[in-house]
Scaffold this motif. Structure first.
Motif, PDB file in Angstrom:
ATOM      1  N   THR A 237       0.442 -21.489 -18.626  1.00  0.00           N
ATOM      2  CA  THR A 237       1.861 -21.699 -18.913  1.00  0.00           C
ATOM      3  C   THR A 237       2.659 -21.912 -17.625  1.00  0.00           C
ATOM      4  O   THR A 237       3.523 -22.785 -17.557  1.00  0.00           O
TER       5      THR A 237
ATOM      6  N   ASP B 238       0.536 -27.382 -26.003  1.00  0.00           N
ATOM      7  CA  ASP B 238      -0.188 -26.157 -25.706  1.00  0.00           C
ATOM      8  C   ASP B 238      -1.208 -25.904 -26.807  1.00  0.00           C
ATOM      9  O   ASP B 238      -0.995 -26.262 -27.959  1.00  0.00           O
ATOM     10  N   GLU B 239      -2.303 -25.273 -26.429  1.00  0.00           N
ATOM     11  CA  GLU B 239      -3.321 -24.874 -27.408  1.00  0.00           C
ATOM     12  C   GLU B 239      -3.719 -26.067 -28.266  1.00  0.00           C
ATOM     13  O   GLU B 239      -3.617 -26.062 -29.475  1.00  0.00           O
TER      14      GLU B 239
ATOM     15  N   GLY C 164      -2.524 -17.716 -27.926  1.00  0.00           N
ATOM     16  CA  GLY C 164      -1.535 -17.584 -26.871  1.00  0.00           C
ATOM     17  C   GLY C 164      -0.578 -16.413 -26.860  1.00  0.00           C
ATOM     18  O   GLY C 164       0.145 -16.247 -25.901  1.00  0.00           O
TER      19      GLY C 164
HETATM   20 MG    MG Z   1      -1.429 -20.083 -23.376  1.00  0.00          MG
END
Ligand code: MG
Ligand code: ADP
Length: 720
Positions: A311, A405-406, A575
């Motif tokens: 991140t 993300d992810e 996350g």
């Molecule tokens: Mg993450």
């Protein structure tokens, strides 16, 4: 078909002798349409009938061995229509051959006193004697030729006898086996000591009698040079297509971004963060800055283990994009995670003059409208949100960077859509003017081995974070099987709570009765039990069927310390960062994949206290326990993913099913990981000479790439 025209690869299968229209239709249902398809329809097994065994020898052989025997029929028994027994004798030794549900003609084909030859797998009867079940009658065959040889066994095609399939494929091989173009560059083939395509096809379909035992073992395992060759060829075609896709993006223009001093930028980022970048984070940031300064758009996959600090690296990219006057989309797979990112990024962003907004469908409409309007007006630099961002309503006038993300939670379609941000077909009203394409940064959900990353995301440039930020203690992990150990796990929960810490408990099911066959531990039931047994600990429940607002309230309560224990489904998997959680219990841990368990475990141990993770299971399957021990004994996500890959294959590895890359048919990655880099290098070399594959010698390669990507690519699907 004209009578005398030679058969060609593209002819329909019916051109071949033995393939009538009915058979052809049945084979077409399995994707076997043209003669070419048959050549690439490979046997799933082989049976070695090169040697004729005497009946006296059979007693010493392992059950399961394929044997060819000869003898005289001494008796034939039929038990109604159910069983046919044929007794064969040779030099005083007898053998029973048995068929269940024989057809009528089969019984008639055996005549007392006649010689017979049978080929099949050896078994032991209840009384311990050697017998054959469902052998093939090869009497006529053996009369014609000296040996039955090594027989290929093809995958079953419904309503087409195996023998027919075998004959048709053999006919195809004879007719056109030598016409198949070789896609592999000869140098690559030779370097790996692999046969050319004609030799390889002949070997795979018709292994010669001279095949050695070792070769046969390799053939059965799918690792013979002939099979490696097809794996390498497949990887090569794939890598060629991926490299072309990468090159296509490189020809586009990125938003202007040169002219920044990276060191100055980095200093601004550092000043905004509450911790110091590790060396590996800093290297990743520099690589990303460099890519963002180039005239073509960045297309980058940032890989790193769970908790490695992706991140913060992504945040650096945001700062750079904002300094260039651009807007950034930051997408997360769940509202819970989007909320968390917005909290973190707005705090960091405030220190670097980033104006941040949050958008997901769980917010009330007035708030959504407000954020949409602010984004459109250019009053927000960074918009964090869920898939809702991909809906038509969002208007950005100067998108410079998109971050996912992810990645594994995003479907192929969203990713394809992102790739075409500029095309105007995507429903986004985004100002990527003058054909400019925004930068794309994908954060991997789960660490995967490099070879796999290159296969699944080969169109992206790879940046990897090594290791974890300093000060993390390794998580003590335990596999718990019995009731006593289970109690031990919950005692640790109690202890952590007593000391002011928190615990996470993960279950595979939401409510009772879910999860098929065996009853799985459910969040709802377990929370009820734990409220009693862990009293006075405050126990909360979280699962995906709760309203978004409720989910947020629960997470907030955990974050703010108003809950001590959170019982949850895998919604916490992705996350979510809860630094005060020190103990994690995973119920029915055998229900999860290795990579997923590692991901779940990554939810704890983010603070500096010693964290513990308990994998609970009632399974007694040795394999299940073994898998759990692999995760318990390692903290290295890359190693765990590799092990997962070896054990379960690519399809099951979390995050890979939806990558959008064509599926592999021959190159089982667990076996052929080692060939990926070679294939990639060879593809690069070919394209360096002939970027569009326009040279005549690359015509077949171009066709193969096109066929592969068109068949698999979901982009066209989206238009509908
Ligand atoms: Mg993450
Ligand atoms: P992931 O790579 O799994 O997305 P995160 O970005 O969520 O990991 O980071 C995990 C945790 O580590 C967060 O709490 C984050 O603030 C912290 N972190 C990241 N980088 C560092 C660092 N260099 N030093 C200390 N803590 C860090």
């Amino acid at each position: 078909m004209a009578e005398n025209r030679p058969v060609s690869l593209e002819d329909p299968l019916e051109t071949l002798p033995g393939a009538g229209p009915v058979t052809a239709a049945r084979m077409a249902a399995r994707g076997l349409v043209r003669v070419r398809d048959l050549l690439f329809f490979f046997p799933r097994a082989y049976e070695d009938y090169r040697r004729i065994y005497s009946l006296a020898e059979l007693g010493a052989l392992e059950p399961g061995t394929s044997v060819l025997i000869r003898g005289k029929i001494v008796s034939v028994h039929r038990f109604f229509r159910r069983i046919l027994d044929v007794y064969v004798e040779e030099n005083g030794t007898r053998l029973r051959a048995r068929w269940f549900r024989p057809n009528a003609s089969m019984a008639k084909s055996f005549e007392k006193g006649a010689p017979v030859a049978l080929a099949g797998k050896l078994r032991r009867s209840e009384s311990g004697e050697a017998e054959l079940i469902h052998p093939s009658n090869v009497t006529a065959f053996l009369a014609e030729s000296a040996s039955v040889g090594i027989r290929p066994r093809y995958p079953v095609i419904e309503k087409v006898p195996g023998r027919t399939v075998e004959k048709i494929v053999a006919a195809a091989l004879t007719a056109v086996g030598h016409q198949v173009p070789d896609l592999l560059p000869a140098s690559l083939r030779v370097q790996h000591g692999l046969p050319d395509v004609a030799q390889a096809l002949a070997f795979v379909h018709r292994p010669p009698d001279t095949t050695s035992d070792l070769e046969l073992v390799e053939l059965l395992a799918g690792t013979a040079p002939a099979q490696r060759r097809f794996a390498l060829e497949e990887l090569f075609v794939l890598q060629t297509g991926l490299a072309q896709e990468r090159a296509r993006v490189k020809q586009r223009h990125a938003p202007p971004g040169a002219g920044f001093d990276s060191q100055q930028l980095l200093a601004a980022v550092r000043a905004a963060l509450p911790f110091t970048f590790t060396g590996t984070q800093e290297r990743a940031v520099n690589a990303i800055f460099e890519a963002m300064a180039a005239p073509s758009p960045m297309q980058c996959l940032l890989q790193g283990d769970v908790g490695s600090g992706k991140t913060a690296v992504a945040f650096a990219a945001c700062v750079r994009a904002a300094r260039a006057g651009g807007q950034i989309l930051f997408m997360a797979p769940t509202a819970v995670l989007a909320e968390q990112h917005s909290r973190t990024l707005s705090a960091w962003g405030a220190q670097a003059n980033l104006r941040t907004g949050l958008l997901h469908s769980g917010l009330d409409t007035a708030e959504q409208k407000r954020v949409l309007a602010a984004a459109a007006a250019g009053e927000l630099d960074l918009i964090v949100g869920t898939h809702a961002l991909l809906e038509d309503r969002l208007r950005l006038s100067r998108l410079v960077l998109a971050i996912i993300d992810e990645q594994h939670r995003f479907g192929v379609r969203q990713r394809a859509r992102l790739r075409r941000l500029d095309s105007g077909e995507n429903g986004w009203q985004i100002g990527a003017q003058n054909g400019m394409v925004p930068h794309l940064l994908v954060l991997s959900a789960t660490p995967i081995p490099r070879s796999l990353a290159l296969t699944l995301y080969g169109d992206l440039d790879l940046v990897t974070l090594e290791g974890l930020p300093p000060g993390r203690l390794p998580i003590h992990s335990h596999v718990c099987t019995g009731e006593v150990e289970r109690e031990g796990a919950y005692a640790a929960v109690k202890q952590a709570v007593a000391r002011g810490g928190q615990a996470l408990v993960v279950c595979p099911a939401i409510a009772e009765g879910e999860g098929g066959g065996r009853t799985r531990v459910s969040t709802v039931a377990l929370a009820r039990t734990l409220r009693a047994s862990l009293h006075p600990a405050r126990v909360g429940v979280l699962h995906g069927q709760l309203a978004a607002e409720r989910q947020r309230a629960v997470i907030d309560a955990v974050r703010e310390g108003r809950l001590d224990v959170l019982v949850s489904t895998t919604v916490v998997e992705v996350g979510v960062d809860l630094p005060r959680a020190q103990v994690m219990v995973i119920e029915d841990a055998d229900c999860f994949g290795l990579a997923q368990l590692h991901q779940l475990r990554g939810r704890v141990g983010r603070g500096t206290d010693q964290a513990r993770c308990y994998f609970l299971t009632v399974s007694e399957a040795p394999d299940a326990l073994d898998r759990l021990r692999v995760v318990a004994s390692s903290q290295d996500g890359f190693r765990i993913a590799e092990e997962d890959l070896r054990r379960r294959g690519v399809g099951d590895l979390q995050g890979t099913r939806q990558s959008g890359t064509p599926e592999l048919r021959f190159a089982d990655l667990a076996t052929y990981m080692g060939l990926v880099e070679a294939a990639r290098a060879a593809a690069g070399a070919v394209l360096a000479e002939d970027p569009d594959l326009t040279r005549p010698e690359h015509a077949e390669l171009r066709r193969a790439v096109k066929a592969r990507f068109e068949a698999a690519h979901p982009i066209s699907e989206e238009a509908g």
